[in-house]
Write an enzyme that holds these catalytic residues in place. Structure first.
Site, PDB file in Angstrom:
ATOM      1  N   THR A  99       0.869  -1.175   0.000  1.00 23.70           N
ATOM      2  CA  THR A  99       0.000   0.000   0.000  1.00 23.70           C
ATOM      3  C   THR A  99       0.907   1.228   0.000  1.00 23.70           C
ATOM      4  O   THR A  99       1.390   1.664   1.042  1.00 23.70           O
ATOM      5  CB  THR A  99      -0.914   0.012   1.231  1.00 23.70           C
ATOM      6  OG1 THR A  99      -1.734  -1.161   1.213  1.00 23.70           O
ATOM      7  CG2 THR A  99      -1.815   1.244   1.232  1.00 23.70           C
ATOM      8  N   LYS A 109      -7.759   0.906  -2.427  1.00 26.68           N
ATOM      9  CA  LYS A 109      -7.254   0.679  -1.068  1.00 26.68           C
ATOM     10  C   LYS A 109      -7.389   1.936  -0.215  1.00 26.68           C
ATOM     11  O   LYS A 109      -7.667   1.858   0.987  1.00 26.68           O
ATOM     12  CB  LYS A 109      -5.787   0.234  -1.125  1.00 26.68           C
ATOM     13  CG  LYS A 109      -5.179  -0.104   0.240  1.00 26.68           C
ATOM     14  CD  LYS A 109      -5.902  -1.271   0.898  1.00 26.68           C
ATOM     15  CE  LYS A 109      -5.360  -1.543   2.302  1.00 26.68           C
ATOM     16  NZ  LYS A 109      -3.991  -2.063   2.305  1.00 26.68           N
TER      17      LYS A 109
END
Length: 476
Positions: free
Chosen positions: A91, A166
């Site tokens: 991420t 995300k």
């Protein structure tokens, strides 16, 4: 049999690599930190220090901590990526992945953007949710790898689409945490056992992964802190019963100058001071939330380490605070409130980026040192002088209301800081929360310079007994 290089053997990366190693794939781990490589070896996974040491990987799975780590990795590997398939599962934000994909594609590799959600618990069981984006044919070629890690959800055709999803996911996670806290508080108000309520709702329509993580297993998780707080309440009552009211307040009572509506009075006459206190508290409370609450999530999101490392750092910093807080308080009586406060707020400015650099190493000792230093030298000097310096900004007959409004007004604002830090991290990587930490220090330092010194050693006023309704500005 497919040959894999798995880059990033942190808290989430290592169990993911272990899942792949249990399949028909050959896995070689890559991590610059010796401690991570040792943990991998203990798990039966051979590991090397640099991606250039892996010469036969058909697929490269990336689970690094930050955009900077990804950029460095791509630069190191670029000369040998032709024909490889890269799966970027970190991420690190849409921009970082897009830039990496452009470089890798130009060098002859195919790239899948595939960040994950589910945390360490689901990484261990292979039940992650994977937000995969890229060309359908490219995703098809790595589906057998991804399915060993969890459920694949195709979310777009461009590198960066998975990262964008995300960011949205993390925002909703933050909302779920807040909603869960409110719901469980409602359960308590209605006379229900929160542990039982949590167990009932987490698997139903109101459930969320945020409620069913292993962190919440067992009723003791909810009961222990509340039971322990009873001891603190008892200690607080014992101390309070042995403390007399301040001479200034006793004089107010004797002169019959008690204000019937002190909150309204202080808002009407001293709203600027309340605003100053809110600004002064940002570094202390907001910085504390970043160094503890956000970092607790960050080490998992960035696959750096486990939450336990952060909790140990918090415990170490808190234990040191038993000594540092009274020492900083005593120091403020000798050199003034403002210099001690500035020690903490200026350290907040200076330490924001170094703190995250220490944490980004993923090393246990570095994480503990980073969190403990943030508490002892950023939080504690400020917190140690707040009760005296803030109270001394108000006349004695509205002092309690004034400091309460300022103190809790700041709490309302900084309560959103961990959520803001998570959102910023999703867009800018670790540098975003680091600069947020710095900015809180800048704001509080600016307010400190415009807030009057009140320590008797600096003002030559021995005690605040002369503060009266007729002379309310004695401490301004």
């Amino acid at each position: 049999m497919t040959s894999l290089a798995f880059v990033g053997l942190g808290a989430i990366g290592l169990p993911m690599a272990a899942q792949l190693a249990q399949s028909e794939h050959t896995v070689v781990g890559v991590d610059p930190f010796e401690a991570a490589r040792k943990r991998a070896a203990d798990a039966g996974i051979a590991a090397v220090e640099n991606i250039t040491e892996v010469t036969d990987a058909q697929i490269v799975v990336v689970m690094v901590a930050s955009p900077e780590h990804l950029t460095t990795l791509v630069a190191d590997a670029a000369a040998g990526v032709a024909g490889q398939r890269w799966i970027i599962m970190s991420t690190v934000g849409p921009e970082a992945v897009t830039a990496a994909a452009n470089t890798l594609t130009a060098a002859g590799a195919t790239v899948i953007d595939a960040p994950v959600t589910g945390g360490v618990a689901r990484a261990r069981t292979g039940e992650l949710v994977i937000f995969a984006s890229g060309a359908d044919t490219d995703i098809d070629q790595v589906t057998d790898v991804l399915e060993h890690l969890g459920t694949v959800r195709r979310v777009g055709h461009r590198a960066g689409d998975g990262q964008a999803i995300k960011v949205v996911n993390q925002h909703l996670c933050s909302v779920h945490i807040v909603a869960a806290a409110e719901a469980l508080n409602l359960a308590e108000t209605l006379g229900l056992d929160k542990g039982i309520v949590l167990d009932l709702v987490k698997s139903g329509a109101a459930g969320s992964w945020m409620l069913s993580d292993a962190l919440f297993d067992g009723d003791w998780v909810w009961r222990a802190p509340f039971l322990a707080s009873m001891v603190m309440v008892g200690v607080g009552i014992f101390i309070r019963l042995g403390i007399h009211e301040s001479p200034a307040f006793e004089q107010m009572k004797a002169d019959n100058q008690i204000v019937k509506q002190p909150a309204l009075e202080v808002i009407r006459k001293d709203w600027r001071v309340i605003g100053k206190i809110i600004g002064l508290r940002l570094a202390e409370t907001g910085g504390y939330y970043i160094a503890t609450s956000f970092v607790l999530s960050y080490v998992g999101l960035a696959a750096l380490s486990s939450k336990t490392d952060v909790l140990i750092g918090t415990l170490v910093g808190s234990a040191l605070g038993l000594a540092s807080l009274p020492l900083f308080g005593a120091l403020s009586d000798r050199i003034g409130r403002k210099p001690v406060f500035l020690l903490g707020s200026v350290f907040t400015i200076a330490f924001g980026i170094p703190m995250f650099l220490l944490i980004n190493t993923g090393a246990f000792i570095m994480i503990v040192v980073a969190v403990a230093l943030a508490l002892v030298l950023s939080h504690d000097p400020i917190f140690a002088v707040e009760s005296s310096w803030f109270a001394e900004q108000f006349p004695a007959n509205v002092r309690s209301s004034g400091i309460s409004l300022g103190y809790n007004g700041a709490s309302v604002l900084v309560g959103l800081i961990p959520f803001a830090a998570t959102l910023i991290y999703g867009s800018f990587g670790w540098i975003g929360p680091a600069l947020l930490f710095v900015s809180l220090g800048v704001i509080s330092t600016a307010f400190a310079f415009i807030t009057p010194e009140t320590a008797p050693v600096k003002t030559a006023r021995a005690v605040p007994a002369a503060a009266t309704a007729e002379n309310p500005a004695i401490f301004r």
